[in-house]
Design a protein around this motif. Structure first.
Motif, PDB file in Angstrom:
ATOM      1  N   ASP A  63       0.865  -1.221  -0.022  1.00 46.37           N
ATOM      2  CA  ASP A  63       0.095  -0.081  -0.186  1.00 46.37           C
ATOM      3  C   ASP A  63       0.714   1.244   0.081  1.00 46.37           C
ATOM      4  O   ASP A  63       0.612   2.043  -0.720  1.00 46.37           O
ATOM      5  N   GLU A  86      -6.002   7.623  -0.890  1.00 50.98           N
ATOM      6  CA  GLU A  86      -6.497   6.678   0.162  1.00 50.98           C
ATOM      7  C   GLU A  86      -5.486   6.579   1.376  1.00 50.98           C
ATOM      8  O   GLU A  86      -5.885   6.371   2.761  1.00 50.98           O
ATOM      9  N   LEU A 109      -3.545   0.941  -4.011  1.00 46.76           N
ATOM     10  CA  LEU A 109      -3.837  -0.708  -4.041  1.00 46.76           C
ATOM     11  C   LEU A 109      -4.803  -0.773  -3.582  1.00 46.76           C
ATOM     12  O   LEU A 109      -5.291  -0.710  -2.322  1.00 46.76           O
TER      13      LEU A 109
HETATM   14 MN    MN Z   1      -6.098   0.681  -1.058  1.00 45.44          MN
END
Ligand code: MN
Ligand code: AHG
Ligand code: MN
Length: 327
Positions: A63, A86, A109
């Protein structure tokens, strides 16, 4: 295969050259992310990192790596004013915003819980334009998106784009690193007999969702009069790609467990881009009561109830949500 390249497609479509450069930067970031995902086990990048993100979720090493790749690759674009990720709590402002500058929203991701089991993951992204010089409002309706897209790191790495007219799918050629158009003008069949929902949450669902799934499960003997198939990859990018390729409906509704948080999936960088792609391919995207693309966000990491896919199923689900109020 001599399918046309992403660059050629974007140039032929007549996009602004700054937008083409940004989309090429995004394609590079997706290529680098695909490389890191494929080498994850060899580089010791599975498992969880020692950090949590703004959503209070455990971050995976990949991530963080994918987020860093997107930030460093795309931040060079001269007309990119803002990044909303995010994995980053605050909006990142790269320059004083000028009318027409771009804002990039992304989930670096998606489906990262699938990494340890070597299943499909993806990246979701969306581009909007600054409305007026100095305007720092990132809380814009999904309908304002200029481009929405995702990359799917599956058996093949693909990039799917809604930019201008229709939805086009490109496949990364391993070796040359060039994305080529392999799925031109993707369109979702109106009718389907496949649904995707995490049924382990059934006891938390609201009545319309229970009724819908029960009717599907009843098959030929039930009110739908046909048998349904069920799929759940736990990776929205993979689910949406399946819906685009062969129809179906994907649901992550509000339920008793996620209601306080507003749902599971995030509006600006997960659901709104997918809603734009789904609509551009002839499908529909709704909360059950409202069109996703009409929602005005109230904060960057806001979550939302999600129903998207074949038009007839989404319409039926909306009708089932209206029923209690009508009765
Ligand atoms: Mn994500
Ligand atoms: P992310 O990995 O970005 O946090 O998102 C995962 C999302 C989405 O891809 C998927 O549909 C859903 O979470 C899976 O939820 P469950 O864990 O309930 O299956
Ligand atoms: Mn996600």
């Amino acid at each position: 295969m001599t399918a046309i390249t992403l660059r050629r497609h974007l140039t032929d479509a007549g996009h602004d050259s700054d937008l083409i450069f940004l989309l090429e930067d995004i394609a590079s970031a997706c290529r680098s992310t695909a490389y890191e995902v494929r080498n994850g086990p060899l580089k010791g990048n599975l498992g969880v990192a020692d950090s949590i993100n703004v959503q209070g979720e455990d971050q995976k090493p990949l991530d963080i790596i994918a987020n860093d790749i997107f930030v460093s690759t795309c931040a060079n674009s001269p007309r990119l004013a803002a990044l909303v990720s995010e994995e980053i709590e605050e909006v990142v402002w790269l320059k004083e915003p000028k009318k027409g500058d771009y804002m990039l929203f992304f989930d670096p991701l998606d489906g990262s819980s699938n990494l340890d089991t070597n299943l499909s993951v993806g990246t979701i992204f969306s581009i909007m334009q600054i409305e007026e010089d100095g305007n720092r409002n990132v809380l814009r309706r999904g309908a304002d998106q200029l481009v929405a897209g995702y990359a799917l790191y599956g058996p093949a790495t693909m990039m799917v784009l809604a930019a201008g007219r229709g939805v086009q799918g490109f496949t990364l050629h391993q070796g040359t690193g060039i994305f080529r158009l392999t799925q031109p003008s993707m369109s979702i069949p109106e009718t389907t007999n496949e649904f995707a929902i995490n049924t382990a949450r059934r006891r938390f669902w609201d009545q319309p969702i229970r009724d819908y799934v029960d009717d599907c499960l009843a098959g030929t003997e039930g009110p739908r009069g046909k048998d349904f198939n069920m799929r759940w990859v736990a990776s929205m990018v993979a689910e949406v790609h399946r819906v685009l390729m062969r129809g179906g409906v994907f649901l992550y509704p509000l339920d008793d467990k996620n209601r306080a948080a507003g749902g599971r999936l995030r509006l600006l960088y997960e659901v709104a881009p997918m809603a734009k792609i789904i609509e551009a391919a002839g499908g529909a995207a709704s909360t059950g009561t409202e069109r996703i693309l009409d929602l005005v966000p109230t904060e960057p990491h806001q979550r939302v109830a999600t129903i998207l896919g074949s038009r007839e199923e989404v319409a039926l689900l909306e009708q089932m949500h209206r029923k209690p109020a009508e009765a």
